[in-house]
Design a protein around this motif. Structure first.
Motif, mmCIF file in Angstrom:
data_model
loop_
_atom_site.group_PDB
_atom_site.id
_atom_site.type_symbol
_atom_site.label_atom_id
_atom_site.label_comp_id
_atom_site.label_asym_id
_atom_site.label_seq_id
_atom_site.Cartn_x
_atom_site.Cartn_y
_atom_site.Cartn_z
ATOM 1 N N LYS A 55 -6.743 -0.530 -7.338
ATOM 2 C CA LYS A 55 -6.537 0.870 -7.672
ATOM 3 C C LYS A 55 -5.175 1.303 -7.133
ATOM 4 O O LYS A 55 -4.883 1.125 -5.939
ATOM 5 C CB LYS A 55 -7.633 1.748 -7.058
ATOM 6 C CG LYS A 55 -8.955 1.687 -7.778
ATOM 7 C CD LYS A 55 -8.876 2.426 -9.114
ATOM 8 C CE LYS A 55 -10.249 2.462 -9.783
ATOM 9 N NZ LYS A 55 -10.211 3.202 -11.033
ATOM 10 N N ARG A 99 -2.113 4.243 -6.565
ATOM 11 C CA ARG A 99 -1.801 5.668 -6.485
ATOM 12 C C ARG A 99 -0.581 5.949 -7.346
ATOM 13 O O ARG A 99 0.419 5.219 -7.279
ATOM 14 C CB ARG A 99 -1.507 6.092 -5.046
ATOM 15 C CG ARG A 99 -2.716 6.146 -4.142
ATOM 16 C CD ARG A 99 -2.412 6.944 -2.859
ATOM 17 N NE ARG A 99 -1.152 6.505 -2.242
ATOM 18 C CZ ARG A 99 -1.057 5.459 -1.417
ATOM 19 N NH1 ARG A 99 -2.136 4.759 -1.119
ATOM 20 N NH2 ARG A 99 0.104 5.126 -0.881
ATOM 21 N N ILE A 144 -4.341 1.332 -3.217
ATOM 22 C CA ILE A 144 -5.349 1.935 -2.336
ATOM 23 C C ILE A 144 -6.214 0.801 -1.797
ATOM 24 O O ILE A 144 -7.051 0.243 -2.528
ATOM 25 C CB ILE A 144 -6.205 2.965 -3.096
ATOM 26 C CG1 ILE A 144 -5.318 4.010 -3.783
ATOM 27 C CG2 ILE A 144 -7.224 3.616 -2.183
ATOM 28 C CD1 ILE A 144 -6.066 4.956 -4.694
ATOM 29 N N SER A 182 0.809 -1.216 0.000
ATOM 30 C CA SER A 182 0.000 0.000 0.000
ATOM 31 C C SER A 182 0.844 1.268 0.000
ATOM 32 O O SER A 182 0.326 2.355 -0.249
ATOM 33 C CB SER A 182 -0.943 0.004 1.208
ATOM 34 O OG SER A 182 -0.191 0.027 2.406
ATOM 35 N N ASP A 183 2.122 1.113 0.254
ATOM 36 C CA ASP A 183 2.991 2.298 0.264
ATOM 37 C C ASP A 183 4.432 1.856 0.030
ATOM 38 O O ASP A 183 4.997 1.116 0.842
ATOM 39 C CB ASP A 183 2.870 3.040 1.609
ATOM 40 C CG ASP A 183 3.587 4.377 1.593
ATOM 41 O OD1 ASP A 183 3.906 4.862 0.487
ATOM 42 O OD2 ASP A 183 3.850 4.924 2.687
ATOM 43 N N LYS A 239 -10.201 0.719 -2.129
ATOM 44 C CA LYS A 239 -10.742 0.668 -3.491
ATOM 45 C C LYS A 239 -10.370 -0.624 -4.215
ATOM 46 O O LYS A 239 -10.531 -0.738 -5.427
ATOM 47 C CB LYS A 239 -10.261 1.873 -4.301
ATOM 48 C CG LYS A 239 -10.820 3.204 -3.803
ATOM 49 C CD LYS A 239 -10.447 4.346 -4.738
ATOM 50 C CE LYS A 239 -11.059 5.661 -4.240
ATOM 51 N NZ LYS A 239 -10.734 6.793 -5.135
ATOM 52 N N GLU A 293 -4.961 8.185 -9.996
ATOM 53 C CA GLU A 293 -5.228 6.768 -9.765
ATOM 54 C C GLU A 293 -5.134 6.006 -11.088
ATOM 55 O O GLU A 293 -5.416 6.556 -12.159
ATOM 56 C CB GLU A 293 -6.622 6.561 -9.151
ATOM 57 C CG GLU A 293 -6.778 7.176 -7.776
ATOM 58 C CD GLU A 293 -8.165 6.943 -7.190
ATOM 59 O OE1 GLU A 293 -8.982 6.284 -7.871
ATOM 60 O OE2 GLU A 293 -8.433 7.411 -6.074
#
Length: 816
Positions: free
Chosen positions: A549, A551, A532, A513-514, A535, A557
């Motif tokens: 989805k 980032r 994300i 996620s990051d 989503k 997106e």
């Protein structure tokens, strides 16, 4: 007969093609003054009052033609189609007779009769004429001839014909000028550019004002075959061998003109013992060469054609389309042929990039063809990176045919791909993943080859690019592990989606996620920084693909679908070809609003698909909007001032995208089309997904030839609407544009035959032939358009596919 020394001619006995006569036009008016009284005839036969025999309007005429000799017919009559004359005197139809030029006797006569159909099963002769094939000095007549039509009579083929049609009245100014014009067209009269223009204009004025062609006389204009040189009559002579005195019977030996050359003569040509530098083909040989060069790239050249190509190789050096055909005729293990081919190759007109792909195929794997492959790579270097990307998938497959022992510099193609991919990371990223997939294929015997290439390529990458490849690998491996873990859970889909979001936000996969910026494998132009979680989702499918989805580093997106347990290599190939065809159409200023989303296989059964948002399956749109696509468009893009209440650009996009995908799916033979794998965007774009069946294969019984459903036609306004007419016009235009690039399309398919893609590798040769068959290369553009329109009409009127669609909907309902 004495023939001048510098007079070049052909013998009729050497021309083995069928005799043709072209009916050009019918001119003049019937003789009404001598016409019989017709009132009594009309009472007996009311149909006659509508006949061209007694009225100025000509109805249902046809011409019947045959050849006579010594007052007897040489063959059965041949006729034209029925022709309706309405204001125009043009006929323009060719009659092919069953006799060849070499079969015609010296006194051969053309006999033509024009028939009028004035009632069912009844015909009357409008007129007839006769004309000798050979003229003075035994020369065959050629070109256009205007003949008198003897009214109300059939053509007479007797020795002393009563319908001899040749005009002899030299006092008629119009006919005199026409004869001079015919000589002028044949270059028998010197040309003067500045004066000829005015002279021809005056002749046309005289022709229009002339009364001789319009007063009680009918004329028919025909056109006879022309050759490079005049044709002189000569009979075929069979050599007679007298027997020895002791023999009682004579032996007659007849040369078989259909027989091939003797094997020793074929060998003689192949060994290049003749010097053909100044040799030029005659008209027949030129026609044969033209037919050879029109052959599709995958066609095998036979023995006669091989000899012809070898014989006129120097003549063909100015034709860039001839080089690949010539090189495929070379016996590369024979030193004489190899040396001759390699010496003449640099002198040839440089070939196109599309044709260079053929020289990289499996047809050139002999150790003596290294220079041929190097030549192809030199041509390929002319392509920029954007164009090269469209061929990269096939070029990776072509590396298996290279002479490669671990050193990339030993192979011109591999060295070229390494160099270009190292300088452009978009190319480099795709190149890496294409190599990666082929290095792990269980069904391929080239795994070690691609593994070696992959490792060599990564070693030569600069540090930043190598780091990006490492990040991509880690990202793909983590997604694959996540997908497998979710599939193993025996819980409902809704619970799986909750679990997916938790695992990405707080669980074992929160690193996804990051993360630091990374270029996305499926689209290296996009830089992403994480998924994300809220989503993310899982699609309704047996394979449970992940909808994610992402980032981007720019704050936007980007949606992707990650699949495991699904071989995406076939989808990847089809999308690549759709992208290429989109480019070919746009080069001809035809933008059909296609949506070639991106697909990348990352393993044998793993891959990433670009998500097209917003889009919705046509089945869902039809269910929501009472079966009407127009309501869907009206809700998203209303325009009260337009006829349908929809923005015109939306309808235009829908019509164009329907046309583009109908033609492309037909050429590629894409099957299993139903309303769940046809997607619509609010802007009017229609596009296809899921290409599990290609090259004519389809799980449905009796699928329609064109992927055109009634909902699409209704969305255009129906079969009688202007938009549907525009759709058909766009289909024909796109079809003919793609047919012009048939060499490129077929060469790309040929390079994929050893790629271990099941639909292609099951029957390699037939795979290419299926695409070739759909392109209908033997047809003219007009004939191809007519054929396509017929297929569209058949598809629209097909009832069975509608029944299959209902069965599919019920199956989906019960499965879900």
């Amino acid at each position: 007969m004495k023939v001048p020394k510098d007079f070049k001619f052909l013998y009729s006995c050497d021309i083995s093609i069928k005799y043709k006569i072209k009916i050009l036009s019918l001119e003049g008016k019937r003789d009404r003054e001598n016409a019989p009284k017709t009132i009594d005839k009309w009472i007996d036969d009311p149909y006659l009052k509508n006949s061209s025999l007694y009225s100025d309007s000509t109805l249902d005429l046809y011409a019947c033609c045959t050849l006579y000799s010594d007052g007897k017919p040489l063959c059965a009559p041949e006729q034209t189609s029925f022709h309706l004359f309405s204001g125009s005197n043009k006929w323009d139809e060719t009659i092919v007779l069953p006799l060849k030029h070499q079969d015609l006797p010296l006194d051969t006569m053309i006999v033509i009769t024009i028939w009028d159909i004035h009632s069912p099963s009844k015909k009357e002769p409008l007129g007839g004429t006769a004309f000798n094939v050979f003229g003075r000095n035994k020369l065959e007549r050629i070109g256009k001839h205007k003949l008198i039509l003897f009214q109300d009579k059939q053509g007479d083929g007797n020795v002393e014909s009563t319908t001899q049609g040749q005009v002899h009245n030299s006092q008629d100014e119009q006919l005199r000028l026409e004869k001079l014009k015919k000589k002028y067209d044949r270059n028998l009269i010197p040309h003067c550019k500045w004066l000829d223009k005015y002279t021809i204009q005056e002749i046309e004025k005289i022709s229009k004002n002339s009364e001789s062609l319009n007063k009680n006389t009918l004329y028919i204009t025909i056109e006879l075959p022309e050759f490079e040189y005049p044709v002189l009559f000569k009979q075929q002579i069979c050599p007679l061998y007298k027997p020895l005195p002791a023999q009682k019977k004579q032996l007659v030996l007849v040369n078989d003109i259909e027989m091939d050359e003797h094997p020793s003569e074929q060998k003689y040509h192949r060994l290049n013992l003749y010097d053909h530098k100044d040799l030029k083909p005659n008209s027949n040989e030129l026609k044969s060469l033209t037919n050879i060069l029109r052959m599709p790239p995958n066609t095998r050249v036979n023995g006669k054609d091989i000899i012809l190509l070898w014989r006129f190789r120097y003549y063909l050096t100015n034709n860039k389309k001839a080089l690949t055909k010539f090189l495929k005729c070379v016996e590369w293990n024979e030193i004489h042929q190899k040396n001759e081919a390699l010496s003449i190759m640099p002198k040839w007109e440089p070939i196109d990039i599309a044709d260079s792909l053929e020289l990289l195929s499996s047809a050139f794997t002999h150790k003596n063809t290294t220079n041929v492959r190097k030549y192809a790579v030199d041509i390929l270097k002319k392509a920029d990176d954007e164009e090269l990307l469209y061929y990269l998938l096939q070029l990776v497959q072509a590396t298996k045919y290279e002479q490669f022992d671990g050193n990339p510099n030993d192979s011109p193609l591999i060295s070229f791909l390494f160099e270009r991919s190292s300088k452009n990371f978009t190319l480099g990223s795709y190149f890496y993943w294409y190599l990666t997939v082929d290095s792990v294929l269980k069904s391929s015997r080239f795994c070690s080859h691609y593994k070696t290439l992959q490792e060599s390529f990564v070693r030569q990458l600069a540090a930043p690019e190598a780091t990006q490849i490492s990040k991509q690998n880690h990202f793909v491996n983590r997604l694959a592990a996540l997908s497998v873990e979710l599939k193993a859970m025996s819980i409902p889909r809704e619970k799986k989606i909750e679990k997916l979001r938790y695992m990405l936000a707080e669980g074992d996969y929160k690193d996804l996620s990051d993360f630091p910026p990374m270029l996305l494998p499926v689209n290296p132009e996009i830089e992403i920084v994480g998924i994300i979680p809220e989503k993310s989702s899982i699609y309704k499918s047996a394979k449970s693909p992940l909808g994610l989805k992402l980032r981007t580093s720019k704050g936007g997106e980007y949606g992707i679908i990650f699949k495991t347990g699904d071989d995406l290599r076939q989808d990847q190939l089809i999308i690549q070809l759709i992208s290429l065809m989109d480019r070919l159409l746009k080069k001809e200023n035809l933008d059909l609003k296609l949506t070639p989303y991106k697909v990348l296989a990352t393993a044998e059964e793993d891959g990433i698909v670009e998500m097209v948002n917003p889009s919705e399956a046509m089945a869902s749109v039809i269910d929501k909007y009472d079966g009407e696509i127009l309501k869907f468009f009206k809700k998203n893009h209303p325009d009260p001032e337009s006829p349908n209440g929809i923005a015109p650009e939306v309808i235009d996009t829908f019509v164009k995208s329907c046309a583009g995908y109908c033609v492309i799916t037909y050429i590629l033979g894409i099957g299993d089309r139903h309303l769940d794998n046809l997607l619509l965007t609010p802007n009017g774009n229609l596009f296809h997904i899921d290409f599990g069946y290609i090259l004519g294969k389809d799980p449905k019984i009796l699928p329609p030839p064109m992927k055109l459903c009634k909902e699409m036609v209704v969305g255009m306004g129906g079969e009688n609407s202007k938009d549907y007419e525009k759709f058909k016009q766009l289909c024909c235009e796109a079809y003919n544009i793609l047919r012009k690039s048939s060499h490129l399309i077929l060469n790309l398919f040929a390079l994929m035959i050893d790629a271990s893609i099941p639909s292609i590798s099951e029957d390699k040769e037939k795979s290419i032939l299926k695409v070739q068959e759909k392109l209908q290369l033997e047809l003219t553009d007009q004939e191809a358009s007519n054929s396509l329109l017929q297929l569209l009409n058949d598809s629209v009127s097909a009832l069975f596919p509608v029944m299959v669609e209902y069965v599919h909907k019920w199956y989906q309902y019960w499965r879900n």
